[in-house]
Design a protein around this motif. Sequence first.
Motif, PDB file in Angstrom:
ATOM      1  N   ALA A  52     -23.564 -29.682 -51.521  1.00 31.79           N
ATOM      2  CA  ALA A  52     -24.760 -29.428 -50.702  1.00 31.79           C
ATOM      3  C   ALA A  52     -25.392 -30.751 -50.265  1.00 31.79           C
ATOM      4  O   ALA A  52     -26.596 -30.826 -50.011  1.00 31.79           O
ATOM      5  CB  ALA A  52     -25.760 -28.585 -51.496  1.00 31.79           C
ATOM      6  N   GLU A  53     -24.557 -31.801 -50.213  1.00 33.48           N
ATOM      7  CA  GLU A  53     -25.082 -33.122 -49.834  1.00 33.48           C
ATOM      8  C   GLU A  53     -25.359 -33.163 -48.327  1.00 33.48           C
ATOM      9  O   GLU A  53     -24.742 -32.418 -47.556  1.00 33.48           O
ATOM     10  CB  GLU A  53     -24.060 -34.206 -50.209  1.00 33.48           C
ATOM     11  N   PRO A  54     -26.253 -34.066 -47.881  1.00 35.30           N
ATOM     12  CA  PRO A  54     -26.614 -34.089 -46.456  1.00 35.30           C
ATOM     13  C   PRO A  54     -25.507 -34.618 -45.541  1.00 35.30           C
ATOM     14  O   PRO A  54     -25.469 -34.257 -44.362  1.00 35.30           O
ATOM     15  CB  PRO A  54     -27.833 -35.011 -46.418  1.00 35.30           C
ATOM     16  N   ASN A  55     -24.607 -35.470 -46.073  1.00 36.49           N
ATOM     17  CA  ASN A  55     -23.610 -36.090 -45.203  1.00 36.49           C
ATOM     18  C   ASN A  55     -22.206 -35.559 -45.492  1.00 36.49           C
ATOM     19  O   ASN A  55     -21.848 -35.406 -46.659  1.00 36.49           O
ATOM     20  CB  ASN A  55     -23.599 -37.610 -45.417  1.00 36.49           C
ATOM     21  N   PRO A  56     -21.415 -35.330 -44.448  1.00 34.12           N
ATOM     22  CA  PRO A  56     -20.011 -34.988 -44.700  1.00 34.12           C
ATOM     23  C   PRO A  56     -19.359 -36.131 -45.479  1.00 34.12           C
ATOM     24  O   PRO A  56     -19.539 -37.305 -45.117  1.00 34.12           O
ATOM     25  CB  PRO A  56     -19.409 -34.869 -43.300  1.00 34.12           C
ATOM     26  N   PRO A  57     -18.616 -35.846 -46.537  1.00 30.18           N
ATOM     27  CA  PRO A  57     -18.037 -36.925 -47.352  1.00 30.18           C
ATOM     28  C   PRO A  57     -17.148 -37.885 -46.571  1.00 30.18           C
ATOM     29  O   PRO A  57     -17.021 -39.050 -46.956  1.00 30.18           O
ATOM     30  CB  PRO A  57     -17.254 -36.164 -48.426  1.00 30.18           C
ATOM     31  N   ALA A  58     -16.549 -37.440 -45.470  1.00 29.75           N
ATOM     32  CA  ALA A  58     -15.697 -38.347 -44.685  1.00 29.75           C
ATOM     33  C   ALA A  58     -16.499 -39.516 -44.100  1.00 29.75           C
ATOM     34  O   ALA A  58     -15.923 -40.526 -43.707  1.00 29.75           O
ATOM     35  CB  ALA A  58     -14.990 -37.584 -43.567  1.00 29.75           C
ATOM     36  N   THR A  59     -17.834 -39.402 -44.053  1.00 28.50           N
ATOM     37  CA  THR A  59     -18.650 -40.522 -43.571  1.00 28.50           C
ATOM     38  C   THR A  59     -18.757 -41.626 -44.621  1.00 28.50           C
ATOM     39  O   THR A  59     -19.171 -42.740 -44.318  1.00 28.50           O
ATOM     40  CB  THR A  59     -20.091 -40.068 -43.237  1.00 28.50           C
ATOM     41  N   GLY A  60     -18.429 -41.289 -45.872  1.00 24.11           N
ATOM     42  CA  GLY A  60     -18.539 -42.265 -46.959  1.00 24.11           C
ATOM     43  C   GLY A  60     -19.966 -42.460 -47.437  1.00 24.11           C
ATOM     44  O   GLY A  60     -20.209 -43.272 -48.331  1.00 24.11           O
ATOM     45  N   ARG A  61     -20.902 -41.749 -46.842  1.00 23.86           N
ATOM     46  CA  ARG A  61     -22.310 -41.909 -47.259  1.00 23.86           C
ATOM     47  C   ARG A  61     -22.607 -40.887 -48.364  1.00 23.86           C
ATOM     48  O   ARG A  61     -23.008 -39.756 -48.095  1.00 23.86           O
ATOM     49  CB  ARG A  61     -23.251 -41.736 -46.069  1.00 23.86           C
ATOM     50  N   TYR A  62     -22.377 -41.339 -49.585  1.00 16.74           N
ATOM     51  CA  TYR A  62     -22.591 -40.471 -50.739  1.00 16.74           C
ATOM     52  C   TYR A  62     -24.017 -40.662 -51.246  1.00 16.74           C
ATOM     53  O   TYR A  62     -24.491 -41.790 -51.367  1.00 16.74           O
ATOM     54  CB  TYR A  62     -21.604 -40.812 -51.862  1.00 16.74           C
ATOM     55  N   THR A  63     -24.678 -39.583 -51.569  1.00 18.94           N
ATOM     56  CA  THR A  63     -26.070 -39.676 -52.019  1.00 18.94           C
ATOM     57  C   THR A  63     -26.276 -39.132 -53.425  1.00 18.94           C
ATOM     58  O   THR A  63     -27.103 -39.637 -54.168  1.00 18.94           O
ATOM     59  CB  THR A  63     -26.994 -38.921 -51.038  1.00 18.94           C
ATOM     60  N   GLY A  64     -25.517 -38.105 -53.782  1.00 19.17           N
ATOM     61  CA  GLY A  64     -25.721 -37.478 -55.084  1.00 19.17           C
ATOM     62  C   GLY A  64     -25.182 -38.337 -56.226  1.00 19.17           C
ATOM     63  O   GLY A  64     -24.172 -39.021 -56.074  1.00 19.17           O
ATOM     64  N   GLU A  65     -25.890 -38.294 -57.354  1.00 20.22           N
ATOM     65  CA  GLU A  65     -25.472 -39.085 -58.522  1.00 20.22           C
ATOM     66  C   GLU A  65     -24.097 -38.623 -59.018  1.00 20.22           C
ATOM     67  O   GLU A  65     -23.200 -39.433 -59.256  1.00 20.22           O
ATOM     68  CB  GLU A  65     -26.518 -38.887 -59.624  1.00 20.22           C
ATOM     69  N   LYS A  66     -23.943 -37.307 -59.131  1.00 22.45           N
ATOM     70  CA  LYS A  66     -22.659 -36.746 -59.575  1.00 22.45           C
ATOM     71  C   LYS A  66     -21.567 -37.042 -58.551  1.00 22.45           C
ATOM     72  O   LYS A  66     -20.416 -37.292 -58.892  1.00 22.45           O
ATOM     73  CB  LYS A  66     -22.760 -35.223 -59.746  1.00 22.45           C
ATOM     74  N   GLN A  67     -21.957 -36.999 -57.286  1.00 26.52           N
ATOM     75  CA  GLN A  67     -20.983 -37.262 -56.219  1.00 26.52           C
ATOM     76  C   GLN A  67     -20.471 -38.697 -56.326  1.00 26.52           C
ATOM     77  O   GLN A  67     -19.271 -38.943 -56.212  1.00 26.52           O
ATOM     78  CB  GLN A  67     -21.653 -37.038 -54.858  1.00 26.52           C
ATOM     79  N   ARG A  68     -21.362 -39.633 -56.590  1.00 28.29           N
ATOM     80  CA  ARG A  68     -20.958 -41.038 -56.721  1.00 28.29           C
ATOM     81  C   ARG A  68     -20.065 -41.227 -57.940  1.00 28.29           C
ATOM     82  O   ARG A  68     -19.072 -41.953 -57.901  1.00 28.29           O
ATOM     83  CB  ARG A  68     -22.195 -41.938 -56.830  1.00 28.29           C
ATOM     84  N   ALA A  69     -20.445 -40.589 -59.049  1.00 28.21           N
ATOM     85  CA  ALA A  69     -19.642 -40.707 -60.274  1.00 28.21           C
ATOM     86  C   ALA A  69     -18.245 -40.115 -60.056  1.00 28.21           C
ATOM     87  O   ALA A  69     -17.236 -40.681 -60.493  1.00 28.21           O
ATOM     88  CB  ALA A  69     -20.349 -39.996 -61.432  1.00 28.21           C
ATOM     89  N   TRP A  70     -18.192 -38.984 -59.349  1.00 30.42           N
ATOM     90  CA  TRP A  70     -16.904 -38.339 -59.048  1.00 30.42           C
ATOM     91  C   TRP A  70     -16.073 -39.256 -58.138  1.00 30.42           C
ATOM     92  O   TRP A  70     -14.863 -39.407 -58.348  1.00 30.42           O
ATOM     93  CB  TRP A  70     -17.153 -36.974 -58.408  1.00 30.42           C
TER      94      TRP A  70
END
Length: 189
Positions: A52-70
């Motif tokens: 449910a992050e604001p940016n499509p992951p293909a943009t590389g703009r990761y915002t979530g803490e779990k998303q960054r750790a993953w």
Amino acid sequence: MAQLRISVLVGSVREGRISLPIAKWVMDRIGARGEFDPELLDLAEWNLPMFAEPNPPATGRYTGEKQRAWADRIGAADGYILVAPEYNHGMSAVLKNALDTVYAEWGRKPVAFVAHGGMGGARSVEQLRQVTAAMEMAPLSAAVHLQGAAKLRDGDRFNAGEIEDRRLSALFDELLWWGNALKAARQGD
Ligand SMILES: Cc1cc2nc3c(=O)[nH]c(=O)nc-3n(C[C@H](O)[C@H](O)[C@H](O)COP(=O)(O)O)c2cc1C
């Protein structure tokens, strides 16, 4: 050459899942080969939020803490083995969510499938091949399809027979070749 780092993903978070004993079997056998540096990624432990992050992951703009750790864990690997159940003729939602959560970190790396279900998880794997190819991964043809896996289960253990061990070994052979080839290519970028 340094050992290939391979992440083994447990593609079910269901209570009593068979994916975990199967993944432990994969970990046991891959460790015994001595050619890989394997890591188990249990999606039940990771408990990734539904994307449910604001940016499509293909943009590389990761915002979530779990998303960054993953992203860190996935980026550290040279290849992946997905232990994949078949749910309603497709891949499990938790596995798709884990794939969707980050993007570039998966790319240009091999992915292999150890699937299970009534038809050996065949339909799940066909979907996974489409999805992972679209994510710029290299899905391998060599796969393990376990039909009637429950019969080989003994609690937390999966007691594979000779045929299953042979198929898994063939999968490791392919993973080694593609993993080394793509790692060399990435390093040359
Ligand atoms: C929600 C759900 C849907 C399923 N749908 C299928 C299916 O379409 N085809 C099939 O062969 N097996 C199906 N199965 C059986 C599972 O693929 C099989 O039990 C698998 O080993 C479950 O993996 P797990 O215990 O790791 O979750 C389904 C199981 C569940 C829970």
